[in-house]
Motif scaffolding. Sequence first.
Motif, mmCIF file in Angstrom:
data_model
loop_
_atom_site.group_PDB
_atom_site.id
_atom_site.type_symbol
_atom_site.label_atom_id
_atom_site.label_comp_id
_atom_site.label_asym_id
_atom_site.label_seq_id
_atom_site.Cartn_x
_atom_site.Cartn_y
_atom_site.Cartn_z
ATOM 1 N N SER A 93 0.815 -1.209 0.000
ATOM 2 C CA SER A 93 0.000 0.000 0.000
ATOM 3 C C SER A 93 0.848 1.259 0.000
ATOM 4 N N VAL A 94 0.565 2.143 -0.907
ATOM 5 C CA VAL A 94 1.185 3.453 -0.932
ATOM 6 C C VAL A 94 0.265 4.396 -0.168
ATOM 7 N N THR A 95 0.853 5.215 0.701
ATOM 8 C CA THR A 95 0.032 6.143 1.474
ATOM 9 C C THR A 95 -0.782 7.018 0.526
ATOM 10 N N PRO A 96 -2.105 7.007 0.626
ATOM 11 C CA PRO A 96 -2.913 7.800 -0.294
ATOM 12 C C PRO A 96 -2.781 9.289 -0.012
ATOM 13 N N TYR A 97 -3.118 10.083 -0.998
ATOM 14 C CA TYR A 97 -3.041 11.540 -0.900
ATOM 15 C C TYR A 97 -4.431 12.115 -0.659
ATOM 16 N N GLU A 121 -4.592 7.178 -4.314
ATOM 17 C CA GLU A 121 -3.233 7.104 -4.826
ATOM 18 C C GLU A 121 -3.191 7.838 -6.166
ATOM 19 N N PRO A 122 -2.008 8.237 -6.635
ATOM 20 C CA PRO A 122 -1.931 9.068 -7.843
ATOM 21 C C PRO A 122 -2.626 8.473 -9.061
ATOM 22 N N GLU A 123 -2.408 7.184 -9.327
ATOM 23 C CA GLU A 123 -3.028 6.580 -10.506
ATOM 24 C C GLU A 123 -4.546 6.568 -10.401
ATOM 25 N N SER A 138 0.059 14.008 1.384
ATOM 26 C CA SER A 138 -0.046 12.803 2.208
ATOM 27 C C SER A 138 0.604 13.074 3.556
ATOM 28 N N ARG A 168 7.582 6.814 -10.589
ATOM 29 C CA ARG A 168 6.668 5.696 -10.816
ATOM 30 C C ARG A 168 5.949 5.851 -12.147
ATOM 31 N N GLU A 222 6.198 13.156 -7.106
ATOM 32 C CA GLU A 222 6.043 12.900 -5.681
ATOM 33 C C GLU A 222 7.302 13.381 -4.966
ATOM 34 N N GLU A 240 -9.511 11.142 -1.374
ATOM 35 C CA GLU A 240 -8.361 10.398 -0.868
ATOM 36 C C GLU A 240 -8.073 9.270 -1.852
#
Length: 591
Positions: free
Chosen positions: A214-218, A279-281, A344, A389, A313, A277
């Motif tokens: 999991s990538v910390t969401p923004y 992730e970038p994609e 984030s 990424r 990022e 909220e």
Amino acid sequence: MTPDQITLFALFGAVFALLIWGRIRYDIVAFSALMAGVLLGVVQTEDAFAGFGHPATLIVALVLVVSAGLVRSGAVLLITRTLVDSSRSLGAHIAIMGGIGGVLSAFMNNVAALALLMPVDIATARKAGRNPGLSLMPLSFATILGGMITLIGTPPNIIIAAIREESLGRPFAMFDFAPVGLAVAVAGLGFVALAGWRLIPTRDDGAAGVTLKSVTPYIAELAVPEDHKLVDTPLRNLMASAEEAGASILGLTRDGDRRLGPRQNLKIRAGDILVIEAEPEALDEFRTTLGLQIVEADSPAAERLSDGATLVEMAIPVGARISERSAQSIGLGWRKSTVIVGLSRRGKQITRRLRHEIVRPGDILLLLTPADTADEVVDWLGGLALESRGLAVTQDHKAWAAIGLFAAAVILASFGLIYLPIALGIVVLGYIALRVVPLSELYTHIEWPVVVLIGSMIPLGAALEASGGTSLIAGGLITATDGLPVWVSLTVLMVVTMSLSDVLNNTATAIVAAPVGITMAQSLGVSPDPFLMAVAVAASAAFLTPIGHNNNTLILGPGGYRFGDYWRMGLPLEIIVIAVSVPTILIVWPL
């Protein structure tokens, strides 16, 4: 054998050995062999760099730029976002994703098609709670199969068309590969979707965890434009789209008042700013799907963003220029034409507008910034850029223009009204004029090692043919099948070519095998076209190893595969390819 033949066979043997060894990058190996060929006198000095101006080399480079334009314009997302559903069964998902991948690969470089669809497939696997290794290999194989359908789908087809033009006076046209390629693609995809994926080893060794962790969401903001279709509709109408994209709607900001919490019945107004909220994609997918705007991206201070923007990022250390300050207070928009798209911050709520929010050490910012000054912006802010990424901003309003321009070029080239490299060159110029592909990124989308590989191998292949080396190879294959039907010779050529392609670059394999096929056909007194088609299919059908095709290499890490996993599904698939292609070739391209 003559001294020149001995020298060239030794050079090709060294190239093949080094490529299999894999410690030296393939373009360096090929270029070193070319230089050695010139020094040893088997390649004429005036011909040494002829491969870099060869139509096949130019087409490969142009196709990569066109592929990037189709991605950046949102043309591909237009297709995938309406067809991918994480609730489907794995077999149905593989069939649909494979079909999408196959169609895209027919009209854009198949490596680019996989690179585009791989994040979609991984995100779908995450939503479905399954290992991405079960679907990534089928997707890779499907994009390889789809590339066989048209001239521009895969480099071997481009190479073989060019060799046919040099040897027989006319190249293969855009859709000459379609009858055989389509039959092979349909049969192969059917096997992959129905049974092939069941042969993939499953293991819980955490190999795919790096990709899926999991990538910390923004926390991000998206604005509702004037006259938007969502105006006067309740907020709940957006929930399904947000969930599908992997985003969460936290609330909205209206007239400076931030309204957080569940307000599903609240009606949306023009100018509202949705608080998301994601992730970038997922954020970019949600924005593109609904036609929302990045806040401030259309302001005069940020108008440079229309010339080509990228998402960056950036982590904020202690002492950074923006640390303990807001984007508005340091003039981030008017000084650097940059907008904070997301922020984030672990464990702390963000209650103010992003441009007013005080940035703290340890925060991670998602910035929308001009691509040509991204590094300068990061340095100016005093932040630390995170590992790239491959983030890009989808320009969905240009999708149909990009599709129309590309379709027109394909149609004109297919009817012979314009030479294919010229048609693709015009498309690239059109994409630059429309700012679909920013000028600053024009050359970054070209895979230069592949260009160097092709440009280096073409003169070596021509020298091998001129020296009579390909005739020797062809004679050996004919002797091995002496007294047997011609279709047996065709099949043997396919098996040999396919075996080479499993351990070598498929472009290099096509350059060596195509002249051999022509010589075999001439020795047997039959048309060379069936043999060239056999080489085209076999050179692309590299399914046994992760090194035979770039697509198989791309999925090795994300899928958590081991070297020996590929042959389990790849071997029966290669047998099916031969079983389907040989009779189809003999029907469509009679001897």
